[in-house]
Motif scaffolding. Sequence first.
Motif, PDB file in Angstrom:
ATOM      1  N   UNK A  88       0.726   4.860  11.783  1.00  0.00           N
ATOM      2  CA  UNK A  88       1.011   5.812  10.699  1.00  0.00           C
ATOM      3  C   UNK A  88       2.325   5.458  10.008  1.00  0.00           C
ATOM      4  N   UNK A  89       3.307   5.044  10.805  1.00  0.00           N
ATOM      5  CA  UNK A  89       4.587   4.643  10.219  1.00  0.00           C
ATOM      6  C   UNK A  89       4.411   3.401   9.354  1.00  0.00           C
ATOM      7  N   UNK A  90       3.575   2.462   9.793  1.00  0.00           N
ATOM      8  CA  UNK A  90       3.321   1.243   9.019  1.00  0.00           C
ATOM      9  C   UNK A  90       2.613   1.573   7.711  1.00  0.00           C
ATOM     10  N   UNK A  91       1.675   2.512   7.756  1.00  0.00           N
ATOM     11  CA  UNK A  91       0.992   2.929   6.527  1.00  0.00           C
ATOM     12  C   UNK A  91       1.978   3.572   5.555  1.00  0.00           C
ATOM     13  N   UNK A  92       2.889   4.358   6.090  1.00  0.00           N
ATOM     14  CA  UNK A  92       3.896   4.980   5.231  1.00  0.00           C
ATOM     15  C   UNK A  92       4.823   3.936   4.625  1.00  0.00           C
ATOM     16  N   UNK A  93       5.243   2.990   5.445  1.00  0.00           N
ATOM     17  CA  UNK A  93       6.139   1.950   4.946  1.00  0.00           C
ATOM     18  C   UNK A  93       5.430   1.100   3.893  1.00  0.00           C
ATOM     19  N   UNK A  94       4.148   0.857   4.086  1.00  0.00           N
ATOM     20  CA  UNK A  94       3.370   0.100   3.097  1.00  0.00           C
ATOM     21  C   UNK A  94       3.328   0.844   1.767  1.00  0.00           C
ATOM     22  N   UNK A  95       3.133   2.152   1.823  1.00  0.00           N
ATOM     23  CA  UNK A  95       3.093   2.951   0.592  1.00  0.00           C
ATOM     24  C   UNK A  95       4.434   2.912  -0.123  1.00  0.00           C
ATOM     25  N   UNK A  96       5.500   3.071   0.627  1.00  0.00           N
ATOM     26  CA  UNK A  96       6.835   3.025   0.024  1.00  0.00           C
ATOM     27  C   UNK A  96       7.101   1.649  -0.591  1.00  0.00           C
ATOM     28  N   UNK A  97       6.613   0.612   0.088  1.00  0.00           N
ATOM     29  CA  UNK A  97       6.803  -0.748  -0.428  1.00  0.00           C
ATOM     30  C   UNK A  97       6.038  -0.954  -1.730  1.00  0.00           C
ATOM     31  N   UNK A 105       5.551  -7.056   1.465  1.00  0.00           N
ATOM     32  CA  UNK A 105       5.882  -6.223   2.618  1.00  0.00           C
ATOM     33  C   UNK A 105       4.757  -5.241   2.925  1.00  0.00           C
ATOM     34  N   UNK A 106       4.188  -4.674   1.867  1.00  0.00           N
ATOM     35  CA  UNK A 106       3.074  -3.742   2.058  1.00  0.00           C
ATOM     36  C   UNK A 106       1.911  -4.441   2.749  1.00  0.00           C
ATOM     37  N   UNK A 107       1.610  -5.653   2.315  1.00  0.00           N
ATOM     38  CA  UNK A 107       0.513  -6.415   2.923  1.00  0.00           C
ATOM     39  C   UNK A 107       0.797  -6.694   4.397  1.00  0.00           C
ATOM     40  N   UNK A 108       2.042  -6.996   4.711  1.00  0.00           N
ATOM     41  CA  UNK A 108       2.410  -7.301   6.095  1.00  0.00           C
ATOM     42  C   UNK A 108       2.223  -6.074   6.994  1.00  0.00           C
ATOM     43  N   UNK A 109       2.616  -4.910   6.495  1.00  0.00           N
ATOM     44  CA  UNK A 109       2.472  -3.687   7.284  1.00  0.00           C
ATOM     45  C   UNK A 109       1.004  -3.340   7.511  1.00  0.00           C
ATOM     46  N   UNK A 110       0.204  -3.470   6.471  1.00  0.00           N
ATOM     47  CA  UNK A 110      -1.221  -3.155   6.591  1.00  0.00           C
ATOM     48  C   UNK A 110      -1.934  -4.173   7.477  1.00  0.00           C
ATOM     49  N   UNK A 111      -1.508  -5.413   7.389  1.00  0.00           N
ATOM     50  CA  UNK A 111      -2.094  -6.454   8.245  1.00  0.00           C
ATOM     51  C   UNK A 111      -1.793  -6.176   9.713  1.00  0.00           C
TER      52      UNK A 111
END
Length: 211
Positions: A88-97, A105-111
């Motif tokens: 969930x934190x990674x999804x949030x960070x991806x959205x912020x990115x 960065x968003x792609x890295x978090x979602x990956x």
Amino acid sequence: MYDTEEQQVEAIKRWWQENGNFVIVGIAVGLAVVLGWRLYQDNELSNKEAASSSYQALQTSIDAKGYGAAAELQAYIDSNKGSNYSFMAALQLAKLAVDGDKFAEAEAQLSYVISAAAANNPLLPVAVLRLARIQVTQAKYDEALATLTATTLDVAFTATVEELKGDIYVAQNATEKARIAYQAAIDNGGLENNAVLQTKINQLSVIEAAQ
């Protein structure tokens, strides 16, 4: 059979002398397993409660700082690898990115979510679809198609996946492939609460005529 109670008692004593140590060891091992399992469960519960508490505290920082909380989010993800809270934190960070046009960065978090989440994790389809859409935004059409086909999602997402594939094919001027994808979406219930899908497939003839 024994003739008297004394004989029974003596037989029990002999059996205990011969096997008592094994029984004691067996009981001890059994107790150790039970206690170990309980300690493990208690520890897991404690860890989950700590992760939940930390995650809630993190939300306050995100609300106040936005992308400025990225370092805190990443530290939390690293400390809770493989947990739903880290996903969930990674999804949030991806959205912020994405909001800050930091697509890599968003792609890295979602990956990370896609690679670490179990096949039946409800956050997995969210990560797959978001990654594909981010790639479409950057005109990475082949990568987006690869993202959609690399992970098998629950059939409940088939219509959404096929519609997105259709959108990608339209962007690539592959209208026949788009038609097949849109029809697959329709066949899997894609028209429910989504009248736009029918409009998309109807517009393919217009697009083809203009080519």
